[in-house]
Design a protein around this motif. Structure first.
Motif: not given
Length: 343
Positions: A120-146
């Motif tokens: 298609l040609s025109g306007l693609l609009f994604a309002n507050e869509w990407l923030d609900n594309v799920p992602v993994d989370v990392v945390a840095t432990d006490e030894d500095g390892v993610r």
């Protein structure tokens, strides 16, 4: 004792099930709109601005019948507003993308898809869509390892293995470690989702609107959270709440894209929060009241620290003049549904 239905797993898989699984939050009857208020719900001025952006995009690319594609369409509120705001007789093909079924009573001019149509040609609009594309989370432990954060169905978290491969490379490039106790969200799935969605356009402009952060100011403890009934809650991947996180939009953007604060983008499109002249109150009181109401709505949409704090990723898609608004010739990435909100 809490009953667990699955072993601890990364937040990406847990959130996918909780949001888009058989009993997922975004597929429930009535939709998520009652749980949060977005720019679309705040004022019809937002849809009017998108309509003006569509007209400008069509003129720039010489499109005789442009398409407008709403990714994460929710219940079709944005497209309904855009169609109402377009000039009379303006030729347009409207496409809504969402995993939820087509709402009853939706304008028949709107074609409903469960994935982004291509070509298609025109306007693609994604309002507050990407923030609900799920992602993994990392945390840095006490030894500095993610280490990857694993989560139970009841929301209890545990530390897993170190991220590897493309996830590790994404973190090194876009969200370097910041010391023990800090967290980060691996935005790679969002980069890929946006590249696929924007890449589905033959020509025009692709816009993603979200709460965002950039490399010079990553939040040290991440942004993963939940929303239910208009309130922020602890994120629990059981389908009872929205699960969202802000977006590293700079990682999503192509080299030609611009990141623009919503307050600036809307003002460029004629959304002005300035008060009407007081003299109008004497000459035409009804017009003054209407203008004052519009000014209040515009002020909310552009307010610093509020809706004006959203960021617009504006990414041009080159194409020759006169490019036709062709029909879909394939399928893109599935919609994540309305992100942090429904558009």
């Amino acid at each position: 004792m809490t009953h667990r239905t699955s072993a601890p797993r990364g937040w990406r898989l847990a959130a996918e099930d909780a949001l888009y699984g058989p009993r997922g939050f975004y597929l429930r009857p009535g939709g998520p709109a009652r749980h949060f208020r977005t720019s679309v719900h705040a004022s019809p001025l937002f849809a009017s601005a998108v309509a003006r952006l569509l007209v400008a995009t069509a003129e720039e690319h010489g499109l005789a019948e442009p398409a407008v594609v709403d990714v994460g369409a929710g219940r079709g509120e944005l497209l309904t507003g855009v169609l109402a705001a377009l000039p009379a007789g303006f030729p347009v093909r409207a496409h809504a993308v969402d995993l939820a079924p087509r709402p009853e009573g939706l304008d028949p001019r709107i074609t409903w898809h469960d994935s982004v149509p291509r070509g298609l040609s025109g306007l693609l609009f994604a309002n507050e869509w990407l923030d609900n594309v799920p992602v993994d989370v990392v945390a840095t432990d006490e030894d500095g390892v993610r280490r990857t954060v694993l989560v139970d169905d009841d929301g209890e978290e545990h530390l897993g293995d170190e991220p590897a491969g493309e996830d590790a490379r994404w973190l090194e490039r876009w969200w370097p470690p910041a010391g023990p106790g800090t967290r980060a969200e691996i935005g790679r799935p969002r980069d890929e989702a946006w590249a696929a969605a924007a890449g589905a356009l033959a020509a025009g402009l692709a816009v993603a609107v979200d709460y965002a952060h950039t490399a010079d100011a990553r939040p040290p403890f991440g942004t993963l959270t939940g929303f239910r009934d208009g309130r922020e809650v602890r994120p629990v991947p059981d389908g009872s709440c929205d699960i969202t996180a802000h977006v590293a939009l700079d990682a999503c953007a192509s080299p030609t894209a611009r990141l623009v604060p919503q307050r600036d983008a809307l003002r460029d499109l004629g959304v002005d929060g300035g008060r009407p002249p007081l003299a109008l109150a004497s000459s035409d009181p009804a017009a003054y009241v209407r203008a004052l109401s519009r000014a209040g709505e515009a002020a909310e949409l552009t307010a610093r620290g509020g809706l004006g704090g959203f960021t617009w990723l504006m990414q041009p898609v080159p194409g020759g003049a006169g490019t036709a608004a062709s029909g879909p010739d394939g399928r893109g990435v599935p919609s994540g549904g309305p992100g942090g909100t429904s558009s």
